[in-house]
Design an enzyme around this catalytic site. Structure first.
Site, PDB file in Angstrom:
ATOM      1  N   TYR A 131      27.277  23.020 -14.029  1.00 32.33           N
ATOM      2  CA  TYR A 131      27.389  21.896 -13.094  1.00 32.33           C
ATOM      3  C   TYR A 131      27.253  22.408 -11.653  1.00 32.33           C
ATOM      4  CZ  TYR A 131      30.051  20.600 -17.315  1.00 32.33           C
ATOM      5  OH  TYR A 131      30.486  20.421 -18.595  1.00 32.33           O
ATOM      6  N   SER A 159      28.720  18.612 -23.069  1.00 37.53           N
ATOM      7  CA  SER A 159      27.448  18.863 -22.368  1.00 37.53           C
ATOM      8  C   SER A 159      26.606  19.982 -22.976  1.00 37.53           C
ATOM      9  CB  SER A 159      27.713  19.196 -20.901  1.00 37.53           C
ATOM     10  OG  SER A 159      27.792  18.007 -20.155  1.00 37.53           O
ATOM     11  N   LYS A 167      23.377  19.122 -24.492  1.00 33.92           N
ATOM     12  CA  LYS A 167      22.201  18.857 -23.648  1.00 33.92           C
ATOM     13  C   LYS A 167      21.096  19.895 -23.877  1.00 33.92           C
ATOM     14  CE  LYS A 167      24.792  16.150 -20.312  1.00 33.92           C
ATOM     15  NZ  LYS A 167      26.038  16.139 -19.639  1.00 33.92           N
ATOM     16  N   TYR A 184      23.509   9.645 -27.317  1.00 34.86           N
ATOM     17  CA  TYR A 184      24.107  10.593 -26.362  1.00 34.86           C
ATOM     18  C   TYR A 184      25.593  10.810 -26.650  1.00 34.86           C
ATOM     19  CZ  TYR A 184      26.104  12.342 -22.013  1.00 34.86           C
ATOM     20  OH  TYR A 184      26.820  13.078 -21.101  1.00 34.86           O
ATOM     21  N   VAL A 223      32.777  19.740 -21.323  1.00 36.05           N
ATOM     22  CA  VAL A 223      34.164  19.387 -21.004  1.00 36.05           C
ATOM     23  C   VAL A 223      35.108  19.448 -22.209  1.00 36.05           C
ATOM     24  CG1 VAL A 223      33.660  18.027 -18.929  1.00 36.05           C
ATOM     25  CG2 VAL A 223      33.724  16.900 -21.168  1.00 36.05           C
TER      26      VAL A 223
HETATM   27  N1  GLN Z   1      30.416  13.386 -22.843  1.00 32.81           N
HETATM   28  C1  GLN Z   1      30.681  13.879 -21.523  1.00 32.81           C
HETATM   29  C2  GLN Z   1      30.329  12.828 -20.516  1.00 32.81           C
HETATM   30  O1  GLN Z   1      29.406  12.115 -20.738  1.00 32.81           O
HETATM   31  C3  GLN Z   1      29.901  15.149 -21.316  1.00 32.81           C
HETATM   32  C4  GLN Z   1      30.142  15.747 -19.967  1.00 32.81           C
HETATM   33  C5  GLN Z   1      30.315  17.226 -19.925  1.00 32.81           C
HETATM   34  O2  GLN Z   1      30.576  17.929 -20.883  1.00 32.81           O
HETATM   35  N2  GLN Z   1      30.214  17.710 -18.723  1.00 32.81           N
HETATM   36  O3  GLN Z   1      30.958  12.656 -19.490  1.00 32.81           O
END
Ligand code: GLN
Length: 305
Positions: A238, A62, A65, A186, A256
């Site tokens: 989050y 994430s 992002k 993505y 994650v």
């Molecule tokens: N690639 C992960 C997903 O799409 C990214 C999520 C994350 O790092 N919170 O679930």
């Protein structure tokens, strides 16, 4: 002083690692060492302070992002971007689907998966992933940044939930064009390999309002960086963002894969890596390192300096 505090922060954080577990919903991520922990501080002077697994490569997840949001703002502009994605934190898990149907098909913000998938559709370039990769190399000051092919394929195979959201948003007109190619972008962006040291550099560029302090090169406009750092505060961890803002108070973004990037305006960038995650998907060790540093170096954004 920084080295001593960082070592102490890592020692403190180590004792909490057992409380977490590595992500398993993307099978390749389950291979990470739950006992790994690294942290790095990058200063505008070019100095770095590192402890533990600072050079271990792991995927951004994430954290990508932030990079994709800047690219979308650069290529599509503010109005177009925020006509397709909102600015509000959700209080829901990062991969939640529920609000898309019950509230609005326009995702609440660019830091949740649905929002980031829309953002990948707004990078107006024939080569969005390649652009993102090059940009990440610059932001992290790391030529070793590369796609982790195994994690990418694992994400692609396991990405049913993201696929469901993309097609739902397409049915509502939020995503236009080829949903599969945006998903592919993505998944690839999430699978870019970085280090804690590279994340510290990225945090430093953000702390310096988008200018690489070593070369003087402007990598992002300051208004874009302000937007990104605001989202880091409101949505960066989050549905733990509120608690993290109270206890740590440093604009940060987690992934994650176990990374967290943090940016202390005008002062430093911090990168952490510890793949054991709490129930909400945040790095247990990383959060503890940041909690320690915030308290002991007085880094909370509202602290008097
Ligand atoms: N690639 C992960 C997903 O799409 C990214 C999520 C994350 O790092 N919170 O679930």
């Amino acid at each position: 002083m920084y080295q001593q505090e960082l070592n102490a922060a890592c020692d403190y954080a180590h004792s909490f690692l057992y409380q977490g577990a590595v992500a398993t919903y993307i099978p390749q991520l389950s291979l990470a060492d739950p006992g790994a922990l690294g942290a790095c501080i990058a200063l505008p002077t070019g100095e770095h302070f590192c402890c533990g697994d600072c050079e271990t490569r792991f995927t951004m997840q994430s954290i990508s992002k932030l990079v994709s949001l800047i690219l979308a703002l650069q290529t599509s502009g503010y109005s177009k971007v925020f006509s397709k994605v909102g600015m509000e934190p959700t209080g829901d898990p990062f991969n939640s689907i529920i609000k898309l149907e019950t509230m609005s098909a326009k995702p609440s913000n660019p830091m949740i998966n649905a929002g980031a998938i829309v953002i990948s559709s707004l990078i107006d370039s024939p080569t969005p992933f390649e652009d993102m990769l090059e940009f990440t190399k610059k932001l992290t000051m790391d030529e070793g940044v590369a796609l982790d092919e195994k994690v990418y394929l694992s994400e692609k195979n396991a990405g049913m939930r993201n696929r469901a959201m993309a097609y739902f948003m397409m049915s509502e007109g939020i995503i236009e064009g080829d949903a599969e190619s945006y998903l592919d972008t993505y998944f690839k962006m999430c699978s870019v390999g970085v280090t804690a040291r590279g994340l510290a550099n990225l945090g430093l560029v953000l702390a310096n309002d988008g200018v690489d302090p070593h070369t003087g090169e402007r990598l992002a406009e300051d208004w874009m960086v302000r937007i990104v750092k605001t989202f880091m505060v409101t949505c960066g961890l989050y549905d733990s963002s509120g608690e993290f803002a109270v206890k740590v108070g440093i604009p940060s973004k987690s992934g994650v894969g176990g990374g967290i990037v943090s940016s202390v305006s005008d002062l430093m960038g911090i990168g952490t890596y510890a793949p054991a995650l709490d129930k909400k998907g945040n790095s247990v060790g990383g959060v503890r390192v940041l909690e320690y540093l915030s308290q002991n170096l007085n880094l909370h954004m509202f602290a008097k300096r």
